[in-house]
Each structure stands twice: as C-alpha cells, then as structure tokens.
Design a protein around this motif. Structure first.
Motif, PDB file in Angstrom:
ATOM      1  N   GLU A  60       0.825  -1.198   0.000  1.00  0.00           N
ATOM      2  CA  GLU A  60       0.000   0.000   0.000  1.00  0.00           C
ATOM      3  C   GLU A  60       0.862   1.252   0.000  1.00  0.00           C
ATOM      4  OE1 GLU A  60      -2.959  -0.156   3.062  1.00  0.00           O
ATOM      5  OE2 GLU A  60      -3.998  -1.799   2.062  1.00  0.00           O
ATOM      6  N   LEU A  63       2.172   1.646  -3.458  1.00  0.00           N
ATOM      7  CA  LEU A  63       1.147   2.134  -4.377  1.00  0.00           C
ATOM      8  C   LEU A  63       0.917   3.633  -4.200  1.00  0.00           C
ATOM      9  CD1 LEU A  63      -1.669  -0.538  -4.394  1.00  0.00           C
ATOM     10  CD2 LEU A  63      -0.563   0.462  -6.382  1.00  0.00           C
ATOM     11  N   GLY A  64       0.877   4.039  -2.939  1.00  0.00           N
ATOM     12  CA  GLY A  64       0.704   5.453  -2.643  1.00  0.00           C
ATOM     13  C   GLY A  64       1.843   6.248  -3.238  1.00  0.00           C
ATOM     14  N   ARG A  94       5.657  -1.104 -11.165  1.00  0.00           N
ATOM     15  CA  ARG A  94       4.320  -1.637 -11.359  1.00  0.00           C
ATOM     16  C   ARG A  94       4.371  -3.113 -11.765  1.00  0.00           C
ATOM     17  NH1 ARG A  94       1.442   2.568 -14.841  1.00  0.00           N
ATOM     18  NH2 ARG A  94       2.898   3.894 -13.782  1.00  0.00           N
ATOM     19  N   MET A  97       5.079  -5.243  -8.660  1.00  0.00           N
ATOM     20  CA  MET A  97       3.907  -5.408  -7.788  1.00  0.00           C
ATOM     21  C   MET A  97       2.882  -6.351  -8.402  1.00  0.00           C
ATOM     22  SD  MET A  97       3.306  -1.747  -5.972  1.00  0.00           S
ATOM     23  CE  MET A  97       2.920  -0.873  -7.462  1.00  0.00           C
ATOM     24  N   ALA A  98       2.630  -6.155  -9.694  1.00  0.00           N
ATOM     25  CA  ALA A  98       1.621  -6.997 -10.352  1.00  0.00           C
ATOM     26  C   ALA A  98       2.087  -8.442 -10.382  1.00  0.00           C
ATOM     27  CB  ALA A  98       1.346  -6.485 -11.759  1.00  0.00           C
ATOM     28  N   LEU A 101       1.691 -10.060  -6.911  1.00  0.00           N
ATOM     29  CA  LEU A 101       0.325 -10.426  -6.554  1.00  0.00           C
ATOM     30  C   LEU A 101      -0.190 -11.565  -7.419  1.00  0.00           C
ATOM     31  CD1 LEU A 101      -1.089  -6.871  -5.946  1.00  0.00           C
ATOM     32  CD2 LEU A 101      -0.689  -8.636  -4.237  1.00  0.00           C
ATOM     33  N   GLU A 132      -8.382  -9.524   1.681  1.00  0.00           N
ATOM     34  CA  GLU A 132      -8.901  -9.583   0.300  1.00  0.00           C
ATOM     35  C   GLU A 132      -8.562 -10.930  -0.332  1.00  0.00           C
ATOM     36  OE1 GLU A 132      -6.758  -7.106   1.217  1.00  0.00           O
ATOM     37  OE2 GLU A 132      -8.244  -5.545   1.631  1.00  0.00           O
ATOM     38  N   GLU A 133      -7.322 -11.379  -0.099  1.00  0.00           N
ATOM     39  CA  GLU A 133      -6.913 -12.650  -0.679  1.00  0.00           C
ATOM     40  C   GLU A 133      -7.713 -13.795  -0.073  1.00  0.00           C
ATOM     41  OE1 GLU A 133      -2.214 -11.910  -1.792  1.00  0.00           O
ATOM     42  OE2 GLU A 133      -2.787 -12.382   0.248  1.00  0.00           O
TER      43      GLU A 133
ATOM     44  N   TYR B 129     -11.422  -8.622  -6.527  1.00  0.00           N
ATOM     45  CA  TYR B 129     -10.149  -8.678  -5.796  1.00  0.00           C
ATOM     46  C   TYR B 129      -9.213  -7.588  -6.295  1.00  0.00           C
ATOM     47  CZ  TYR B 129      -5.466 -10.016  -4.467  1.00  0.00           C
ATOM     48  OH  TYR B 129      -4.191  -9.970  -3.987  1.00  0.00           O
ATOM     49  N   SER B 132      -9.955  -4.271  -4.993  1.00  0.00           N
ATOM     50  CA  SER B 132      -9.799  -4.056  -3.551  1.00  0.00           C
ATOM     51  C   SER B 132      -8.351  -3.911  -3.108  1.00  0.00           C
ATOM     52  CB  SER B 132     -10.448  -5.216  -2.785  1.00  0.00           C
ATOM     53  OG  SER B 132      -9.709  -6.403  -3.019  1.00  0.00           O
ATOM     54  N   GLY B 134      -4.744  -2.576  -2.221  1.00  0.00           N
ATOM     55  CA  GLY B 134      -4.203  -1.270  -1.862  1.00  0.00           C
ATOM     56  C   GLY B 134      -5.264  -0.302  -1.402  1.00  0.00           C
ATOM     57  N   ASP B 135      -6.130  -0.771  -0.499  1.00  0.00           N
ATOM     58  CA  ASP B 135      -7.107   0.120   0.104  1.00  0.00           C
ATOM     59  C   ASP B 135      -8.016   0.765  -0.931  1.00  0.00           C
ATOM     60  OD1 ASP B 135      -7.817   0.530   2.608  1.00  0.00           O
ATOM     61  OD2 ASP B 135      -6.442   2.186   3.055  1.00  0.00           O
ATOM     62  N   GLN B 137      -7.504   1.289  -4.120  1.00  0.00           N
ATOM     63  CA  GLN B 137      -6.921   1.923  -5.310  1.00  0.00           C
ATOM     64  C   GLN B 137      -7.023   1.012  -6.523  1.00  0.00           C
ATOM     65  OE1 GLN B 137      -3.096   4.038  -4.908  1.00  0.00           O
ATOM     66  NE2 GLN B 137      -3.114   3.303  -2.823  1.00  0.00           N
ATOM     67  N   ILE B 139      -5.385  -2.480  -8.725  1.00  0.00           N
ATOM     68  CA  ILE B 139      -4.357  -2.675  -9.756  1.00  0.00           C
ATOM     69  C   ILE B 139      -4.944  -3.643 -10.777  1.00  0.00           C
ATOM     70  CG2 ILE B 139      -2.006  -3.402 -10.273  1.00  0.00           C
ATOM     71  CD1 ILE B 139      -1.275  -3.322  -7.464  1.00  0.00           C
ATOM     72  N   ASP B 140      -4.669  -3.395 -12.031  1.00  0.00           N
ATOM     73  CA  ASP B 140      -5.070  -4.366 -13.040  1.00  0.00           C
ATOM     74  C   ASP B 140      -3.948  -5.388 -13.188  1.00  0.00           C
ATOM     75  OD1 ASP B 140      -6.049  -5.827 -15.056  1.00  0.00           O
ATOM     76  OD2 ASP B 140      -5.774  -4.309 -16.603  1.00  0.00           O
ATOM     77  N   LEU B 141      -4.158  -6.562 -12.600  1.00  0.00           N
ATOM     78  CA  LEU B 141      -3.095  -7.562 -12.617  1.00  0.00           C
ATOM     79  C   LEU B 141      -2.947  -8.234 -13.969  1.00  0.00           C
ATOM     80  CD1 LEU B 141      -3.614  -9.348  -9.204  1.00  0.00           C
ATOM     81  CD2 LEU B 141      -1.984  -7.599  -9.774  1.00  0.00           C
ATOM     82  N   GLY B 143      -2.575  -6.711 -16.647  1.00  0.00           N
ATOM     83  CA  GLY B 143      -1.602  -5.943 -17.422  1.00  0.00           C
ATOM     84  C   GLY B 143      -0.209  -6.255 -16.906  1.00  0.00           C
ATOM     85  N   ASP B 144       0.791  -5.596 -17.456  1.00  0.00           N
ATOM     86  CA  ASP B 144       2.177  -5.779 -16.998  1.00  0.00           C
ATOM     87  C   ASP B 144       2.575  -7.248 -16.896  1.00  0.00           C
ATOM     88  OD1 ASP B 144       2.762  -2.981 -16.495  1.00  0.00           O
ATOM     89  OD2 ASP B 144       1.348  -3.142 -14.845  1.00  0.00           O
TER      90      ASP B 144
END
Lengths: 224, 200
Positions: A60, A63-64, A94, A97-98, A101, A132-133, B129, B132, B134-135, B137, B139-141, B143-144
């Motif tokens: 987080e 991301l911020g 990015r 991070m992607a 996850l 969330e997970e 998911y 949800s 990052g609070d 925000q 992310i499109d997983l 992509g990338d």
C-alpha cells in the motif's frame, strides 16, 4: 534496477505527511527501503513453494508512492530525459507489484483448500493471506466445488462424494531452493540426521525449502 | 478398440489424454465421454453393492479380491474424470487472463453451461479482488505481464480497428497494416487481443 534515483521529486518529510496514520516505525521508512522490501518479498514469493506472509502494508505504501510520483511527473516536460527515466522506473515497479500479486494468486488457486485449512489454524497476526486474498480464496474454492458438483459429483454414487479430503493439493515443501544468507546464521539443521551447517552472511546454498523456511520468515536469508 | 481389450476406466483415461493432446485453446466439452464414465462408475458401484451384500450373507471370501478390484477401478475412474474437469478449468481460467471478462463467441461454444458459470464467477471474483488491492486503489493484474524493456514499442496493425485515444488525449487512427510507435502500457491489451502485433 537503480533504486537510488527513483523518487527524487519527493523528500522524506512529504512522504510522512501522506502516511501519518501508519505506526511510528513505518513513518521513518524511506521510499527506497519500501521498494527493497517489496522486491525481496517478490523474489521470495516467486521462489518459495508455499505461500508466504502477505505484505499488504508495504504494498500500500508503494502504491501510494507510485501515485504520488505520477502526480509529480505531470508537471515535467515530456521530452525531458529525466521524465523518460522516471516513467520507465514506474513501469518496472508496477510490474514487480503486479507480478508479485499474480504469483500469490496462482498459489492460492493451486493450493486453495490446503491454504484455507492452514489459515484457520493461524492466529490473526500470523495470517498469511490478506483479508482480500482470503475472500478471493474462499470464493474460488466454492466456485470450483460447485462446478465439480454440477458436472460430475452429483451423479456419482453416495459413497464417492464425501472424499473431498483426497483432492487437497499440497505444495512440496521439501523441494530444493537457492538461498542467500543475509546475516551469519550459526548451526542450521540440514538433512534428517541432524547435520548442522553454519551459514555465513552473503553465502549461497541449495537446500530443501522446509529446512530454511523460518530463516526466510525472519529475513535472515532470502531466496534467489 | 476391440471390445475384448477394454479395461475399466479406459474411457476416463482417454478423456484426459485427448485434452492433454489437443492444441486448441480449449476443445469442446466431451459431454458423451463424461456421461459414459459416469455410467461406468454407476455400473461398477451397483455390481459391487450386490456382491458386498452377497459377501455379508454368505461370507464367501473369494469375493473379497474382486470387491477390492472394483473399488480401485471406481477410484481411478473418478480421479481421471475430475482430472479432466480440473484441467479444463485451468484452461478456462487462462481465458480470463488472455481475453478479459468476456469469452469470445467461437470459444464459448466449446464450453458447457457449468463451465460458463464458473468463468463468470471467477471473472467477477478476480475483478473485485483487483479493485480491492491497496485500500481500494486497485491494480489491473492482467496488465504488466512481461517485464518492461522499453516505454514505447513498435506495433503493426493487423485489422481495421478505428480510432484509438491515448492517455494524453491524442487520437490515432489504427488502420490495417499501418505501423505505429506507441506507449507499451497503453496498447498491451490490444496486442494481446491480436489487433496489434508487436514487431521488432
């Protein structure tokens, strides 16, 4: 990756204002440190056979930070060399991070039942999945189960249905991994016959995962 | 296959092999095959029940190995069948990552109804998911997917797509066989959908 120059438009004080609801310890953390932690978590996750502790807080923060950098970069000249470098760095972050996850999701999908069972026995602070997970894992398990029921299980004779236990997929914790010791770790037990080895800081080893999983957890070693 | 060579669970194993060999994105759901396996399971089970009853009344020990054998055949049938279904699920999941939340029509015909349901639920669950993270925000997983090598990539347009607006408001016209130099992050989806081709 050149972590050193990722966030020049931002000083540490600015950053603290953004996250002053975090606990003390984290207020002092620099953007670069956060990135390092995220990258280590990413590498560990990619190499480990089982799912590791979630890093929601760090993610987080990151991301911020990324959002903040994007904001700052809007004012920069598009043809400026620095703009291109920063943009590239953002893309890389990015991706990390992607990818991180995604890797976790993949493990969750493969070992759903096993992970959910394990989570039930863990204390709140010990949970491996973020809320969330966890929700995602539950939905996924339910979805797969429902599909099996609809297509096949409901047509099978009674006795054959109640064997969901047999279908649990478990990760092979004894698979070998490469590790690098971050600090000196004396007398690590390797092998079944209680053989011990001293790891020196910076040394690299190949070893069954389970024997060193606690070192990874305590950040005394990392997977490579 | 000659009838005399046929063994228990042949059909179920066949299902798994066929799926494994097919190079299609996803082969049509083998309704008939699945039904045959289920029938075989049922038949074996009934036979076993009858003999188990026989065994408990007569105590005839010679039936014992046969009972065990049938039970093993049942297990194998079941295992192969579920493997078949699970392997299909893996491919269906891959569809979501490749094509987004809507299944292309030509692929949809290969899926059976519960599979479509599975896909929709999976897609919804994945989307919520991703939102949800990052609070809130998000992310499109999807992509990338590959490590970025450069900001811009050279692409060739494979079909007439029409207007495409970039994030900075610039509008380009994607015409068949035209080549463009575009920001990777923004055109990645089009490349995956096969509208653009990444060259060089």
């Amino acid at each position: 990756m050149s972590e050193g120059d990722i966030i020049p438009p931002l000083s540490d004080t600015e950053q603290n204002e953004d996250f002053d609801d975090e606990v003390d310890e984290e207020e002092l953390i620099t953007a670069q440190k956060v990135l390092e932690i995220v990258e280590t978590a990413w590498k560990n996750e990619l190499c480990a056979p089982e799912i590791l502790q979630h890093q929601t807080d760090m993610l987080e923060l990151m991301l911020g930070q990324v959002a903040h950098m994007e904001e700052n970069m809007k004012d920069l000249d598009k043809n400026d060399f620095r703009f291109i470098v920063h943009q590239m760095e953002l893309e890389r972050i990015r991706y990390v991070m992607a990818s991180y996850l995604r890797c976790r999701l993949q493990k969750i999908e493969t070992y759903t039942r096993h992970i959910l069972n394990e989570e039930e026995t863990r204390e709140v602070a010990e949970k491996r999945l973020s809320p969330e997970e966890f929700k995602y894992a539950q939905e996924f398990a339910e979805n797969v189960e429902q599909y099996f029921q609809q297509v096949a299980l409901q047509y099978m004779p009674n006795m054959q249905r109640a064997e969901a236990e047999q279908r649990i997929v478990r990760p092979n914790l004894m698979s070998h991994v490469f590790i690098k010791a971050n600090v000196d770790v004396p007398s690590v037990v390797v092998g079944v016959d209680d053989e011990e080895v001293d790891l020196t800081a910076g040394s690299q080893h190949i070893i069954p995962y389970q024997l060193v999983s606690d070192l990874i957890y305590k950040n005394q070693a990392q997977l490579i | 296959m000659a009838k005399s060579n046929k063994m228990f669970a042949d059909k179920a194993f066949e299902l798994v092999k066929e799926l494994e060999r097919s190079s299609q994105t996803i082969p049509p759901f083998d309704d008939d095959g699945v039904r045959q396996v289920l029938e075989e399971i049922k038949a074996i089970f009934e036979e076993n029940c009858a003999q188990a009853a026989n065994y408990s009344t007569s105590g005839d020990r010679t039936l014992w190995p046969l009972l065990n054998f049938r039970h093993a055949a049942l297990q194998r049938n079941k295992r192969c069948l579920l493997t078949y279904l699970y392997k299909r699920l893996l491919r269906i999941k891959a569809l979501r990552w490749e094509f987004g939340p809507i299944i292309p029509a030509d692929i949809k015909t290969s899926l059976c109804e519960p599979e479509v349901n599975f896909f929709n639920t999976y897609s919804k669950s994945l989307a919520s998911y991703m939102r949800s993270i990052g609070d809130g925000q998000g992310i499109d997983l999807t992509g990338d997917l590959r490590p970025p090598k450069s900001l811009y990539i050279e692409v060739r347009c494979l079909e007439d797509y029409g207007k495409f607006e970039l994030e900075d408001g610039e509008v380009i016209y994607l015409k068949k066989n035209s080549q463009h130099y575009l920001p990777r992050a923004q055109v990645e989806t089009l490349v995956r959908q096969g509208i653009l081709q990444h060259i060089a």
